[in-house]
Design a protein around this motif. Sequence first.
Motif, PDB file in Angstrom:
ATOM      1  N   THR A 328       0.827  -1.209   0.000  1.00 33.86           N
ATOM      2  CA  THR A 328       0.000   0.000   0.000  1.00 33.86           C
ATOM      3  C   THR A 328       0.861   1.260   0.000  1.00 33.86           C
ATOM      4  N   LYS A 329       1.982   1.215   0.711  1.00 40.05           N
ATOM      5  CA  LYS A 329       2.840   2.399   0.835  1.00 40.05           C
ATOM      6  C   LYS A 329       3.527   2.762  -0.476  1.00 40.05           C
ATOM      7  N   THR A 330       3.799   1.757  -1.308  1.00 39.61           N
ATOM      8  CA  THR A 330       4.561   2.038  -2.536  1.00 39.61           C
ATOM      9  C   THR A 330       3.705   1.990  -3.799  1.00 39.61           C
ATOM     10  N   GLU A 331       2.381   1.831  -3.650  1.00 37.72           N
ATOM     11  CA  GLU A 331       1.519   1.687  -4.819  1.00 37.72           C
ATOM     12  C   GLU A 331       1.533   2.936  -5.687  1.00 37.72           C
ATOM     13  N   LYS A 332       1.440   4.107  -5.077  1.00 35.39           N
ATOM     14  CA  LYS A 332       1.441   5.360  -5.854  1.00 35.39           C
ATOM     15  C   LYS A 332       2.771   5.565  -6.562  1.00 35.39           C
ATOM     16  N   LYS A 333       3.855   5.208  -5.884  1.00 34.16           N
ATOM     17  CA  LYS A 333       5.178   5.348  -6.504  1.00 34.16           C
ATOM     18  C   LYS A 333       5.284   4.448  -7.737  1.00 34.16           C
ATOM     19  N   GLU A 335       2.769   3.420  -9.614  1.00 36.12           N
ATOM     20  CA  GLU A 335       1.940   3.975 -10.681  1.00 36.12           C
ATOM     21  C   GLU A 335       2.701   5.046 -11.449  1.00 36.12           C
ATOM     22  N   GLY A 336       3.469   5.859 -10.728  1.00 32.87           N
ATOM     23  CA  GLY A 336       4.262   6.885 -11.396  1.00 32.87           C
ATOM     24  C   GLY A 336       5.322   6.288 -12.306  1.00 32.87           C
ATOM     25  N   GLU A 339       3.527   4.885 -15.443  1.00 26.80           N
ATOM     26  CA  GLU A 339       3.106   5.968 -16.338  1.00 26.80           C
ATOM     27  C   GLU A 339       4.300   6.539 -17.096  1.00 26.80           C
ATOM     28  N   ASP A 358     -10.031  -0.301 -11.909  1.00 27.44           N
ATOM     29  CA  ASP A 358      -8.839   0.468 -11.597  1.00 27.44           C
ATOM     30  C   ASP A 358      -9.046   1.934 -11.957  1.00 27.44           C
ATOM     31  N   ASP A 359      -8.189   2.793 -11.357  1.00 25.94           N
ATOM     32  CA  ASP A 359      -8.181   4.190 -11.748  1.00 25.94           C
ATOM     33  C   ASP A 359      -7.651   4.293 -13.175  1.00 25.94           C
ATOM     34  N   HIS A 361      -5.340   5.196 -16.175  1.00 30.22           N
ATOM     35  CA  HIS A 361      -3.908   5.415 -16.392  1.00 30.22           C
ATOM     36  C   HIS A 361      -3.639   5.256 -17.876  1.00 30.22           C
TER      37      HIS A 361
END
Length: 371
Positions: A328-333, A335-336, A339, A358-359, A361
């Motif tokens: 959970t802590k690294t999911e946004k990283k 995604e970046g 992308e 999913d969001d 992308h």
Amino acid sequence: MTTTTKYKIVSLPVQSAAGDSENSLWRRLQDSVSRNKVDTPLYRFTVPRFKSGTTFNSLIALSDELVRSNVLIEGVSHKIRRQIEDLEREGGAPVAVDGVPVDSYLSRFLWDEEKYPIKMPLKDIVASILSRVRKIEDSLRVQAADYTSVKNKLKSIYKKQSVSLVTRDLSNLVKPEDIITSEHLTTLLAVVPKYSQKDWLSCYEFLDNFVVPRSSKRLYEDNDYALYTVTLFHKVVDNFKVGAREKGFLIRDFESSPEAQESKKDKLEKLLQNEDTMRTSLLEFLYASYSEVFSSWMHFSAVFIFAESILRYGLTTPFLCTVLAPSTKTEKKLEGILEGLCGFANSKYWKSEDDLGDDSHPYVSSTINVV
């Protein structure tokens, strides 16, 4: 309680015009994940290059059905997993897919050409996958219903045995040697309030002149009452019942029948044996079914990733497929990173509602929640 692991199957477009390839994109992804210390497993996910009937129109028509069908397959998978958890008394064996843990299966996923020939139209492949899953769901429903029926019969028996002595079946509490039946004597069963047992023992002999002295014996006690025997002459049974009732004691009607008691005992033992056999059989079916459904789900996901990648990137753009499970802590990283590796922020084929929950992308992804 089982935990949920959220895997993501992702496809990234390969920028062939810029000299990129699947292998070079794979190495760049590995390097970015490692360099940014993203906590995730990282596997290649092999998706066949389906050919038959692969046109934009056919894929667009298939797209909405893929979303609905994914919900169905995921639901069956989770239902099976919950039933395994409910049935296993001591944790049980880990669930496996094709004989290996889920994570290992995902790391080495290969398309089963024998089950699903890639020359078939995509809609036929999807229909075949759904047919397998629905058959398993139907078979599971029947087996689970049969097992539940036996469980409910046992619950009914145990419920009758757990209610108050005032109303419960007494046959399993009374042994043949507890009852005296002769030409002149008989044995009655008295239900005595738990805190009135001393009163019973001090007065039962005097409720009638024809009571056998010291004949009362306690057979059983629950939270509220105790069950006692008392032996007396046949001719005073009615008078004794009246006297006992006036003192606050209940005389239960009971017909001693060793044959009936043995029959009830045999019935219970048979139900217990059936319950154990059916539970074992159902568990074996559930473990096998989980493997089959999860494998079907991954084949379905491969179809989804292929179809949505064509719609997103176009017919001529190759793409790299991979499996990840970021914390959970690294999911946004992560995604970046994904992308950034797409090489472009958008596509004329990109529609914002196509991912399976999913969001949005610039890459295609499908979430696999494994419980």
